[in-house]
Design an enzyme around this catalytic site. Structure first.
Site, PDB file in Angstrom:
ATOM      1  N   GLU A   1       0.780  -1.235   0.000  1.00  0.00           N
ATOM      2  CA  GLU A   1       0.000   0.000   0.000  1.00  0.00           C
ATOM      3  C   GLU A   1       0.819   1.296   0.000  1.00  0.00           C
ATOM      4  O   GLU A   1       0.525   2.206   0.778  1.00  0.00           O
ATOM      5  CB  GLU A   1      -0.929   0.017   1.229  1.00  0.00           C
TER       6      GLU A   1
HETATM    7  C1  TNX Z   1      -4.532  -4.035   5.076  1.00  0.00           C
HETATM    8  S1  TNX Z   1      -2.466  -6.268   5.299  1.00  0.00           S
HETATM    9  C2  TNX Z   1      -3.248  -3.684   5.428  1.00  0.00           C
HETATM   10  C3  TNX Z   1      -2.999  -3.159   6.766  1.00  0.00           C
HETATM   11  C4  TNX Z   1      -4.274  -2.965   7.528  1.00  0.00           C
HETATM   12  C5  TNX Z   1      -5.164  -4.150   7.330  1.00  0.00           C
HETATM   13  C6  TNX Z   1      -6.398  -4.148   8.156  1.00  0.00           C
HETATM   14  C7  TNX Z   1      -1.727  -5.230   4.568  1.00  0.00           C
HETATM   15  C8  TNX Z   1      -0.574  -5.682   3.817  1.00  0.00           C
HETATM   16  N1  TNX Z   1      -2.154  -3.963   4.647  1.00  0.00           N
HETATM   17  O1  TNX Z   1      -2.281  -1.964   6.682  1.00  0.00           O
HETATM   18  O2  TNX Z   1      -3.939  -2.840   8.857  1.00  0.00           O
HETATM   19  O3  TNX Z   1      -5.508  -4.203   5.982  1.00  0.00           O
HETATM   20  O4  TNX Z   1      -7.087  -5.343   8.042  1.00  0.00           O
END
Ligand code: TNX
Length: 499
Positions: free
Chosen positions: A309
């Site tokens: 992300e």
């Molecule tokens: C997605 S898991 C994210 C996290 C968040 C999570 C909440 C991932 C690689 N990135 O930053 O905390 O969802 O479920």
């Protein structure tokens, strides 16, 4: 009289109820191990566990080669995998056999990892009757399908203390999980002491996500946790998330920002806004310093470099940042693990890519796997244990949908993606993010019962798995969780005994 069903989770490969009588633990019953430090350490755990259940002291003896059964619990390492801990071991390193009859219990495995798995089975076999504890007559032959069976734990949004993490490790051991992946840094906090950059924990460890707790692990606490886990056959894999999810670093180290000024503390739930900048002079030295120090703390072969992300970054800059982090890890002799987004970068064969975002097309992961990366399966709609159990559940989130017990049980990692070579799957990891989970009670309520389901998916061959059979075996675990002081969620679909 028909034998009472055994409540073993994960289900072993072969369980045979044998002709003999149950073994009844006596005041003279001792744990017997071989003489190596690792075997004795495991023997101590076994004796402590049995002491708890029996309610009186169970002794420990060591012998050069633990001999025949004479009313004892014998843990015998046959050699070949002593001291092996970690996801790269082969499933046979964790294979064990357990034989019990009126003469005692014999657990045999190549090394202490397999013995640790056998010990978890033994704990689930114990029957506490009026005035006595016994083990039914059985012969169990067992080994896992996957060598990497993990739990990813977010201690960045809300901190969990070493003693809380030890409780989590014990729970993992109960279900034969072998990798604790610690998500140590994120926008909301930096949770690990880094000797070359003390400002990270000085400035960014006391903050947290809204409602969460601040804090951090000192190097010494971290090493002690690694040892505690290793004694149970569990490896700790640390994650420093970058190049996104870095606000805590940008708050502590102003030079990571284009304007040279520290960012504000962040307590919200947005993702994807923070980022490293590849061309700032401070960036590469920072990456090398923090990864170098983490590598020093890490006994295992893997370092997780995050990579998820980074939503405000062009692809080429993202790729440069991932390569920078991967290079720094490899220079320290570590193998790289990253979230699925890192397939945008050229990756060395053997790199572990963690699948999580079930909203994305998995095709790029399949083609990366065909070229030699290995996939760690954490599909959010199955294994993200911070997802609600049902609509309106008071804890966690629902961006990946609801995750019922059935959802976390009824799937097969090697056939999840069309065209994926099954041997590319290195294993399975449950995950729990802690934006909306702030205490140990809340955490275990999210883990239990679903962690047991994911553990069985990772351990037991798909041909042997059956939801109804699983829920039948699982029912007896509820009272055991209660007795151990764990908060858990009595989900529907399981005939939980009244307690
Ligand atoms: C997605 S898991 C994210 C996290 C968040 C999570 C909440 C991932 C690689 N990135 O930053 O905390 O969802 O479920």
């Amino acid at each position: 009289m028909p034998a009472a069903p055994l409540a073993l989770v994960p289900l072993p490969r072969q369980v045979e109820r044998t002709e003999g009588e149950s073994f009844v633990l006596a005041a003279s019953t001792a744990v017997v191990t071989g003489g190596s430090p690792a075997e004795i350490a495991l023997g101590v755990l076994a004796a402590e566990m049995l002491t708890q259940v029996v309610g009186g002291p169970v002794g420990l003896r060591h012998e050069e080669v633990p001999g025949d059964l004479a009313g004892d619990v014998v843990l015998r390492a046959t050699g070949g995998a002593a001291g092996q801990v970690g996801p790269d071991r082969m499933p046979q390193d964790e294979a064990y056999t357990l034989v019990a009859d009126e003469r005692g219990v014999l657990v045999e495995a190549a090394g202490t990892d397999g013995l640790a798995r056998g010990l978890s089975t033994l704990q689930q076999l114990l029957v506490t009757g009026p005035g006595q504890v016994s083990v039914p007559a059985v012969r169990i032959t067992d080994r896992p399908v996957h060598g990497w069976r993990g739990l990813s734990m977010d201690v960045a949004r809300s901190f969990f203390s070493p003693s809380e993490l030890r409780r989590v490790i014990e729970l993992m051991a109960d279900y034969k999980l072998n990798v604790l992946h610690l998500h140590l840094t994120d926008d909301q906090g930096w949770r690990i002491e880094v000797p070359s950059r003390p400002e990270l924990t000085e400035r960014s460890s006391q903050c947290a996500g809204d409602g969460g707790r601040g804090g951090f692990l000192t190097g010494e606490e971290y090493r002690a946790l690694v040892d505690f886990a290793a004694a149970r056959g569990i490896r700790v894999i640390p994650e420093l998330d970058m190049p996104g999810h870095v606000n805590a670093a940008q708050h502590a180290v102003p030079e990571l920002n284009v304007d040279g000024r520290p960012t504000e503390v962040y307590t919200g739930m947005e993702v994807g806004f923070s980022r490293l900048t590849a061309d700032l002079p401070a960036t590469e030295p920072f990456v090398r310093d923090v990864i170098g120090d983490l590598a020093d703390l890490t006994v295992g072969e893997y370092l997780h470099i995050g990579g998820d992300e980074a939503l405000r970054m062009a692809k080429d800059e993202y790729v440069r940042c991932v390569e920078m982090a991967a290079r720094a890890a490899r220079e320290q002799g570590k193998k790289v693990v990253g979230w699925q987004e890192i397939v945008a970068a050229p990756l060395e064969p053997g790199t572990v890519v963690q699948y999580w975002d079930t909203r994305q097309d998995p095709a790029p992961l399949v083609s990366a796997a065909r070229q030699g990366v290995r996939l760690l399966m954490s599909p959010a709609d199955r294994t993200y244990l911070d997802m609600h159990y049902y609509q309106g559940f008071p804890l966690g989130q629902d961006w990946a949908g609801l995750v019922t017990l059935r959802d976390s049980y009824d799937w097969e990692p090697t056939t999840l993606m069309a065209g994926l070579p099954p041997e590319a799957v290195i294993g399975v990891e449950a995950a729990v993010f802690t934006e909306k989970i702030h205490t140990l009670d809340q955490l275990t309520r999210m883990l239990l019962p679903r962690l047991a389901a994911v553990a069985e998916v990772a351990w037991t061959p798909v041909e042997q798995r059956d939801l109804v059979d699983f829920t039948t075996r699982l029912a007896a675990h509820g009272p055991a969780w209660t007795a151990a002081g764990h908060t858990w969620e009595p989900v529907p679909g399981v005939a939980w005994p009244a307690s």
